[in-house]
Design an enzyme around this catalytic site. Structure first.
Site, PDB file in Angstrom:
ATOM      1  N   LYS A  73     103.433  20.167  -2.743  1.00 15.42           N
ATOM      2  CA  LYS A  73     104.275  21.218  -3.306  1.00 15.42           C
ATOM      3  C   LYS A  73     105.546  20.616  -3.899  1.00 15.42           C
ATOM      4  O   LYS A  73     105.955  19.503  -3.531  1.00 15.42           O
ATOM      5  CB  LYS A  73     104.673  22.218  -2.214  1.00 15.42           C
ATOM      6  CG  LYS A  73     103.537  23.013  -1.614  1.00 15.42           C
ATOM      7  CD  LYS A  73     104.035  23.916  -0.502  1.00 15.42           C
ATOM      8  CE  LYS A  73     102.900  24.713   0.121  1.00 15.42           C
ATOM      9  NZ  LYS A  73     102.413  25.770  -0.776  1.00 15.42           N
ATOM     10  N   ARG A  85      92.872  28.993   3.900  1.00 11.74           N
ATOM     11  CA  ARG A  85      91.540  29.593   3.885  1.00 11.74           C
ATOM     12  C   ARG A  85      90.508  28.664   4.541  1.00 11.74           C
ATOM     13  O   ARG A  85      89.507  29.126   5.074  1.00 11.74           O
ATOM     14  CB  ARG A  85      91.136  29.942   2.455  1.00 11.74           C
ATOM     15  CG  ARG A  85      91.013  28.768   1.514  1.00 11.74           C
ATOM     16  CD  ARG A  85      91.051  29.170   0.057  1.00 11.74           C
ATOM     17  NE  ARG A  85      92.390  29.565  -0.344  1.00 11.74           N
ATOM     18  CZ  ARG A  85      92.699  29.998  -1.563  1.00 11.74           C
ATOM     19  NH1 ARG A  85      91.750  30.124  -2.485  1.00 11.74           N
ATOM     20  NH2 ARG A  85      93.937  30.332  -1.868  1.00 11.74           N
TER      21      ARG A  85
END
Length: 488
Positions: A263, A337
């Protein structure tokens, strides 16, 4: 902080010794002969107070009132939403030193949901994080008395609100802690602390047990960190053993750097909040301890860090999930996920009545819904309606999003059964479609809380959402189940 529900006529409120006396005045106020009503009527007549929500007039030691300070507070139409807005306006007042005891009363008899929202809102604005400060200044407000004409009519709502506060504050505490003070191991310790209550059992699975279970997707996320993963399993038994449980699955990424798909540096500190789903599951179990509803609940939390390292999973790697499905990891920053899909597969062994996963999953959901409503995806109409209703009741709302099969087209992979990301379009939906692949035939819902689990900016911190929604859903489900049992 402590809350007390007290039968208190408006005429008796001025005799209450406290640091702050709050009178909520809604539209249609008809003043009586008591001192508080007279004061409010005069302020309204002179234009110094309005009944619109959050209109506020402070008084210091008015004659005939035992409290040092009095606040007359406009409550709008008297609805729970308006009263919440009004009570939140008290935040600057509560920052005044010396306000330790508060009494809140109503110019008109309140509905149960209004009493509940006063409790939750007072806790929200008085909360202070102290765990990692060398010279902490804890919240000054220690006790709040809610005065009502008749306790019996609002007791259930009050008790539920107090339990929700306990759960929300437990969730906020753990989500607010820096990642080095909330590692997967420490998160497991937090879960184990809940098991001191006889209604809760806790089982912690370490790396060896997780490997034995075949949770290849979850392990792939964790392999770049030196912190060992934990798969946390909580059980609350409030009903008969044979009753199918509701399973809550919380994303527990205790820090998310994005892994190899790293990020940007700006704002990365906020990625300690990426275990907001896990925190909400812990908080919900904390509330269950207080309420003891007649329902069985299982909590599952895959907890690990997502960091770049020589051992970290790489874009393009293919892993095998617990369900046997292979996954091409196109982006290592879509790690939540991967952890959740194995937990969802594990959930099937409990033959659940319903499964709800809660996750700070996608920035796309923040773009779609902001910080007002959590995203709701569900494969079952009844479950979706129950969660939506619970959110509205708790003032912790969600919004139903689509799950059309066409959205799964972008998840196709040439090298595995499924890719972990699709394109940029409808990112929150495609993430939900990925998770849906690992859900069996049971009713399932996914709450994307990326926009609601924390706030940025000057008010940076965890919100504790959606503990309120989850608690109201479980309490209602327990009530419905109990009623159905009597019908038999």
């Amino acid at each position: 902080m402590d809350f007390e529900l007290k039968t208190l006529a408006l005429a008796a409120a001025p005799s209450q010794r406290c640091d702050l006396l709050v009178l909520l005045v809604a539209e249609g106020f008809a003043p009586g002969q008591d001192a508080l009503s007279s004061l409010a009527a005069l302020a309204l007549k002179q234009g110094d107070l309005q009944t619109r929500a959050a209109s506020l007039l402070q008084c210091y030691a008015p004659p005939g009132v035992a409290a040092r300070r009095v606040v007359l507070l406009g409550a709008g139409d008297g609805s729970a939403a308006a009263v919440r807005k009004a009570v939140l306006a008290l935040a600057p007042v509560l920052k005044v030193r010396g306000i330790q005891q508060l009494v809140a009363v109503f110019a008109q008899a309140p509905q149960p949901d209004v009493v509940a929202v006063v409790v939750r809102s007072l806790a929200e604005i008085s909360y202070v994080y102290t765990s990692t400060k060398s010279k902490p200044e804890p919240r000054s407000l220690a006790r709040a008395v809610i005065g009502v004409p008749a306790k019996a009519e609002v007791r259930d709502a009050f008790d539920t609100a107090v339990a929700v506060v306990a759960g929300v504050e437990f969730a906020r505490e753990w989500a607010n802690r820096p990642a080095n003070h909330a590692t997967p191991t420490l998160l497991g310790d937090a879960a184990r602390s809940l098991a001191k209550h006889k209604s809760i059992q806790c089982k912690l699975h370490g790396p060896a047990q997780v490997a034995k279970l075949g949770m290849g997707a979850f392990m792939a996320v964790a392999q770049g960190s030196s912190e060992p993963l934990r798969f946390i399993e909580l059980h609350y038994q409030g009903a008969a053993k044979g009753q199918a449980p509701v399973v809550l699955v919380g994303k527990g990424i205790t820090f998310d750097s994005g892994g190899i798909s790293i990020k940007p540096a700006a704002g990365m500190d906020e990625m300690k909040f990426d275990m907001g789903g896990a925190a909400s599951v812990l908080g919900t179990f904390r509330a269950l301890v207080e309420l003891t509803p007649k329902i069985n609940v299982v909590g599952l939390i895959p907890a690990c860090e997502n960091l770049p390292d020589g051992k970290a999973v790489k874009p393009g790697d293919v892993v095998t999930s617990m369900s046997g499905q292979t996954i091409e990891i196109l982006n290592t920053d879509a790690e939540g996920r991967l952890a959740l899909c194995d937990a969802l597969a594990y959930a099937a062994r409990f033959k659940p009545a319903a499964v709800v996963d809660i996750a700070t999953l996608t920035g796309a959901c923040v773009v779609a819904l902001g910080g007002v409503r959590s995203g709701l995806f569900a494969n079952d109409e009844a479950l979706a309606a129950q969660l939506q209703a619970a959110g509205e009741q708790a003032l912790d709302p969600c919004w139903r999003m689509p799950l059309d099969d066409d959205y799964a087209e972008g998840l196709k992979s040439a090298f595995a059964d499924v890719a972990n990301v699709a394109g940029r379009d409808a990112g929150a939906v495609t993430a939900a479609k990925f998770l849906q692949r690992f859900v069996g035939s049971y009713p399932w819902a996914h709450l994307d809380i990326a926009g609601t689990a924390w706030k940025s900016g000057a008010a940076k911190g965890a919100t504790g959402r959606p503990v309120g929604l989850l608690v109201h859903y479980l309490v209602t489900a327990a009530s419905v189940s109990r009623g159905a049992g009597r019908g038999k």
